[in-house]
Enzyme design. Structure first.
Site, mmCIF file in Angstrom:
data_model
loop_
_atom_site.group_PDB
_atom_site.id
_atom_site.type_symbol
_atom_site.label_atom_id
_atom_site.label_comp_id
_atom_site.label_asym_id
_atom_site.label_seq_id
_atom_site.Cartn_x
_atom_site.Cartn_y
_atom_site.Cartn_z
ATOM 1 N N ASN A 1 58.720 50.081 57.789
ATOM 2 C CA ASN A 1 59.809 50.504 56.400
ATOM 3 C C ASN A 1 59.680 49.569 55.029
ATOM 4 O O ASN A 1 58.627 48.207 55.210
ATOM 5 C CB ASN A 1 61.799 49.865 56.923
ATOM 6 C CG ASN A 1 61.413 48.628 56.750
ATOM 7 O OD1 ASN A 1 61.022 48.003 57.421
ATOM 8 N ND2 ASN A 1 62.805 48.011 56.348
ATOM 9 N N TYR B 1 52.974 46.459 56.633
ATOM 10 C CA TYR B 1 52.860 48.374 56.189
ATOM 11 C C TYR B 1 53.875 49.106 56.364
ATOM 12 O O TYR B 1 54.981 49.319 56.603
ATOM 13 C CB TYR B 1 52.426 48.390 57.229
ATOM 14 C CG TYR B 1 50.601 48.048 57.378
ATOM 15 C CD1 TYR B 1 49.167 48.592 57.384
ATOM 16 C CD2 TYR B 1 49.415 47.135 58.012
ATOM 17 C CE1 TYR B 1 48.246 48.433 57.079
ATOM 18 C CE2 TYR B 1 48.988 46.731 58.419
ATOM 19 C CZ TYR B 1 47.532 47.829 57.184
ATOM 20 O OH TYR B 1 46.253 46.950 57.005
ATOM 21 N N GLU C 1 49.272 49.733 50.798
ATOM 22 C CA GLU C 1 48.902 49.835 49.370
ATOM 23 C C GLU C 1 48.320 51.129 48.585
ATOM 24 O O GLU C 1 46.881 50.925 49.331
ATOM 25 C CB GLU C 1 48.067 48.137 48.724
ATOM 26 C CG GLU C 1 48.107 47.930 47.264
ATOM 27 C CD GLU C 1 49.049 47.257 46.837
ATOM 28 O OE1 GLU C 1 49.320 46.550 45.839
ATOM 29 O OE2 GLU C 1 50.195 46.916 48.017
ATOM 30 N N GLY D 1 45.250 27.773 45.429
ATOM 31 C CA GLY D 1 43.859 27.757 44.810
ATOM 32 C C GLY D 1 43.575 29.056 44.758
ATOM 33 O O GLY D 1 43.324 29.938 45.794
ATOM 34 N N PHE E 1 41.034 29.789 47.512
ATOM 35 C CA PHE E 1 41.000 30.012 48.763
ATOM 36 C C PHE E 1 42.375 29.537 49.693
ATOM 37 O O PHE E 1 42.433 30.230 51.185
ATOM 38 C CB PHE E 1 39.995 28.973 49.663
ATOM 39 C CG PHE E 1 38.661 29.237 48.865
ATOM 40 C CD1 PHE E 1 37.956 30.720 49.167
ATOM 41 C CD2 PHE E 1 38.255 27.879 48.005
ATOM 42 C CE1 PHE E 1 36.610 30.455 48.545
ATOM 43 C CE2 PHE E 1 36.828 28.092 47.263
ATOM 44 C CZ PHE E 1 36.236 29.444 47.743
ATOM 45 N N GLU F 1 47.238 28.625 49.459
ATOM 46 C CA GLU F 1 47.979 28.520 48.886
ATOM 47 C C GLU F 1 48.699 27.018 49.510
ATOM 48 O O GLU F 1 48.467 26.754 50.731
ATOM 49 C CB GLU F 1 48.875 29.895 49.585
ATOM 50 C CG GLU F 1 48.561 30.874 48.596
ATOM 51 C CD GLU F 1 49.021 32.240 48.864
ATOM 52 O OE1 GLU F 1 50.890 31.245 49.844
ATOM 53 O OE2 GLU F 1 49.895 32.567 48.378
ATOM 54 N N ASP G 1 39.600 13.627 42.043
ATOM 55 C CA ASP G 1 40.222 13.813 40.951
ATOM 56 C C ASP G 1 41.316 12.951 40.809
ATOM 57 O O ASP G 1 42.452 13.285 41.507
ATOM 58 C CB ASP G 1 41.079 15.307 41.192
ATOM 59 C CG ASP G 1 41.936 16.360 41.348
ATOM 60 O OD1 ASP G 1 42.225 15.294 38.684
ATOM 61 O OD2 ASP G 1 42.300 17.233 40.728
#
Length: 844
Positions: free
Chosen positions: A191, A235, A342, A561, A563, A565, A701
């Site tokens: 649905n 879907y 989609e 990011g 590639f 999450e 970083d």
């Protein structure tokens, strides 16, 4: 024009904080006073009394709201909220809220998450920004925030909306409701669970849903990309038998007439379970609301060559630029089931005859030779007789158009030649005037853009760049010097080869230039020397602890990011998992919060390999001041890494809301922190970096945003929208924390333990400034890069970060040594840790 994966890239602040949204477009149901009215409800600003505050209580009525008018339809993927801080005097915030939205200002829809929950968790204090991912996303012009409370209390709110313009122009689509498939006795619900319209007699209408949310379903429709949702969620599917007809009819309504070029439909084709892509589609076009359907309909067949492949696939259907405001498409069944995830339209603004003119002729050009050309419009003879006859001058028109095109091309060629000559004149002039002292910003771009290598010679060679001893060399003991370093950031070309003019030096400055892993959250967390990562050590052979996927309960998204999450999850009964590595004891009956890095299922093979390597590397990092890997889920997609999560947040947010405690004691109600507490935290960071450097790991970083509390060094900073301003994007590709980077990192891409020492000096400066400003806040990004050039030239014009007011001179001298031009003369982390634990604590 619509692009499919809109959810991934459509996450821009829409203008509450920066003022792009004017005061006139921010309204509210009420306000305490003029100083707390709606226009003050802007995230991270402190105008008026610091926020919007409704006049009435929000319990139990929940009728007070803050409304934002975006002036046009927008795709909203994220919202941010904040309480009223008002320089420490505010005490009001909303612990939860509801969202309502509208596309036309008349019909209002209450937002619900994928599990049907309306209430969104909000803030826990008056100053932190809480970002919430909207799953499903919203398409709206108007958005209302309704703060909630569980008792009578005052609340205040500041907000921001994140998304982008909804360029589709789609208002609603109408389609049959989805059906339930039974596989081996288990139901698969197909649905449209996020549809925000109405349902009547088996048809959903007046809304948008999963067919336009930007999420593509996978090959196996029983598996989903979201956690804790039911099989079939990705879907919308229909059974030919249940529908009772041979096609699925879907109608699309747009804001205005558009020219439609292509329709792309992402469809499942798992034919072993009776699911196939549609065999053909017939589309009708209605150019305006008051106009009839154009004829004949467009009929397109789907190629049948590769339908034995069970993979899901996008199917592109050419629409030939036909104008329409309403489309009606009939998708013909090819088997018992049809599943669509989609639908996207590639369209543009219609520039033809006004479709509201009912007397206009609206041609529908053919899309292929197989499509019949519509018959020409035939006027009755009585009408033709009254029409003026125009002279046929098509030949003259063609000549005129040809001349104009030729003139335009000639002008463009002349302009290009002039610009090219000026560019090279400027480059050569700089070389002549400065004696090969190059423009470092151009050279930095060269590092990340291969196209520049064809026209600009490498900017660094041993003859032109007399490097300090030990800088820019491969100093790993026992390894020959490397001639080329892999790029530290995605898609970067190799750096120019540097001929090391000096012999190898101490191993703790080893280059980490052999294995360069692209972390799932968007950055290279750890760069690992080849000797370390490829040796058949016991640590490499130890299997990673595999955790059952069902034990992870999704809470919220922390960031994303290139590639994958990063999600906040909960393990409800951690003691029942014997293979879970615990860095601490968990009280029985209490769930364990964890951070989960999730690799996108559609990631490339290289990204998957890097993900597994990163897991092996992180499994070796067992130190009290390093975020630890607790386990992995790699037996099936999506691949996951489960790490510790610190509930207290990161060091930057913690310090930025505090003031330094001086000898006179606190003067107001703002939270304070003492100098010894700062030094204690800095020594813990140094201890963690000392451990990393002992393994020849390079972080790349290091900053307060990547230090969690209690102090543990992590790597989530780049994946969070909150810190987007700390990273410099080079022509849309590489993203670099240049304000924390050593000069040799910026100019040559050389990352070593010594460059981590430089970043530690900046991090220490942040802490002693209690994170009140960004490093080099008085310089633009381009000036920061220019300053790196001054360090290279070493003419005494380089700019250092100034000494914070609370910083003793001895500690500032340590910072300056971290920023030494000669990387060999920078202190080791062992020395830094010793200094902070033994000497700095006694300085005042």
């Amino acid at each position: 024009i619509r692009f499919l994966n809109v959810k991934k890239s459509c996450r821009y602040a829409l203008g509450m904080e920066d003022g792009t949204i004017p005061d006139s477009d921010i309204t509210a149901s009420s306000a305490w006073s003029d100083s707390t009215e709606a226009k003050h409800g802007r995230l991270s600003t402190g105008e008026g009394d610091g926020a919007w505050c409704p006049a009435g209580a929000v319990f139990p009525s929940a009728s007070e709201y803050l409304q934002v008018d975006l002036r046009s339809l927008h795709f909203l993927a994220l919202v941010g909220t904040q309480g009223r801080h008002a320089d420490g005097h505010g005490r009001e915030f909303a612990r939860s809220y509801r969202l309502r939205y509208s596309r036309d200002g008349r019909t209002w829809i209450t937002w619900k998450d994928r599990w049907g929950q309306e209430v969104v968790s909000g803030n826990e204090n008056t100053y932190d920004v809480v970002l919430k991912d909207l799953g499903p996303p919203i398409v709206a012009r108007y958005v209302r925030f309704y703060p909630l409370a569980d008792r009578v209390m005052s609340v205040c709110l500041r907000v921001e909306l994140y998304g982008c313009l909804w360029n589709d122009g789609l208002l609603v689509y109408t389609a049959p409701v989805g059906h339930v498939m039974h596989l081996s006795g288990s139901p698969v619900y197909l649905n449209d669970s996020t549809y925000d319209g109405s349902v009547e007699s088996g048809v959903q209408f007046g809304g948008l849903g999963q067919l336009f949310d930007g999420v593509l379903g996978g090959n196996d429709f029983t598996e989903t990309k979201e956690l804790r949702v039911w099989p079939g969620y990705d879907y919308l599917g229909w059974s030919r038998e249940a529908l009772g007809q041979g096609s699925v009819d879907i109608e699309f309504h747009f804001e205005k007439t558009r020219s439609f070029h292509t329709m792309q439909v992402h469809s499942n084709n798992r034919h072993t379970q009776g699911v196939r892509v549609f065999s053909k589609v017939d589309c009708q076009f209605k150019p305006g609301l008051l106009l009839p359907w154009s004829s004949p309909p467009l009929s397109l067949a789907v190629p049948l060559e590769d339908l034995k492949d069970p993979s899901s696939r996008p199917i592109s259907l050419p629409l030939g630029g036909r104008p329409a405001q309403i489309l009606r498409c009939q998708f013909a069944f090819a088997d018992r089931w049809m599943l669509i995830s989609e639908i996207s339209f590639y369209s543009g603004t219609f520039r033809g005859v006004d479709p509201m003119d009912t007397g206009s002729a609206l041609p529908a050009p053919p899309v292929s030779s197989a499509t019949p050309r519509p018959p020409p419009t035939v006027f009755p003879s009585s009408v033709r007789a009254g029409l003026p006859v125009a002279k046929d001058d098509s030949s003259n028109t063609a000549i005129l158009i040809g001349c104009l095109v030729g003139i335009i091309l000639l002008l463009l060629t002349v302009i290009a030649v002039i610009l090219w000559r000026q560019y090279w004149k400027k480059i050569l002039g700089k070389v002549m005037e400065e004696g090969f002292q190059h423009d470092f910003q151009t050279r930095l771009s060269q590092l990340f853009h291969p196209s520049l290598h064809t026209s600009i010679p490498p900017f660094a060679t041993s003859s032109l760049l007399p490097l300090p001893p030990g800088c820019g060399m491969d100093l790993e003991k026992g390894l020959p010097p490397t001639q080329e370093e892999p790029p530290p950031y995605p898609d970067a070309p190799p750096y120019p080869a540097l001929s090391p003019p000096f012999p190898a030096s101490v191993p703790h400055y080893a280059e980490a230039d052999i294995v360069s892993l692209q972390g799932v959250s968007g950055n290279n967390t750890y760069a690992v020397p080849a000797l370390t990562s490829s040796s058949p050590t016991a640590a490499d052979c130890t299997p990673l602890p595999e955790l059952p996927r069902h034990c992870l309960v999704f809470k919220e998204k922390l960031g994303e990011g290139q590639f994958g999450e990063v999600h906040l999850c909960e393990i409800e009964s951690p003691q029942e998992l014997p293979n879970l590595e615990f860095p601490f004891n968990v009280r029985k009956g209490r769930p364990l919060l964890v951070a989960v890095k999730i690799l996108r299922p559609d990631a490339s093979k290289n990204a998957r390999n890097d993900f597994l390597k990163e897991g092996k590397i992180l499994s070796r990092l067992k130190d009290p001041n390093i975020i630890r890997l607790l386990g992995v889920c790699v037996s099936s997609d999506p691949l996951c890494m489960v790490t510790e999560y610190m509930e207290s947040g990161d060091l930057n947010q913690y310090l930025s809301h505090r003031v330094l405690l001086d000898k006179t004691g606190p003067t107001h109600n703002t939270p304070t922190i003492s100098y010894p507490a700062l030094i204690a935290m800095a020594s813990q960071i140094a201890s963690g970096m000392k451990f990393l450097s002992s393994l020849n790991f390079v972080h790349r970083d290091l900053a307060t945003r990547n230090c969690l509390r209690p102090i543990k060094i992590a790597d989530f900073g780049m994946s969070r929208n909150l810190y987007a301003g700390d990273y410099y994007r080079i022509q849309g590709r590489a993203v670099l924390p240049i304000r924390w980077m050593a000069w040799e990192c910026i100019l040559m891409g050389k990352f070593t333990t010594a460059s981590d020492v430089w970043a530690f000096g900046v991090t220490l400066w942040e802490m002693l400034s209690v994170c009140q400003e960004q490093p080099y806040s008085n310089l633009t990004d381009e000036q920061v890069i220019d300053n790196a050039g001054e360090f290279f030239r070493d003419h005494g014009r380089q700019v250092y970060l100034s000494r914070p007011d609370v910083c003793p001179q001895g500690l500032y001298d340590l910072m300056l040594s971290c920023w030494n031009r000669d990387c060999k003369l920078r202190p080791s982390f062992a020395h830094i840790h010793s200094f902070l634990t033994e000497d700095a604590m006694n300085m005042v």
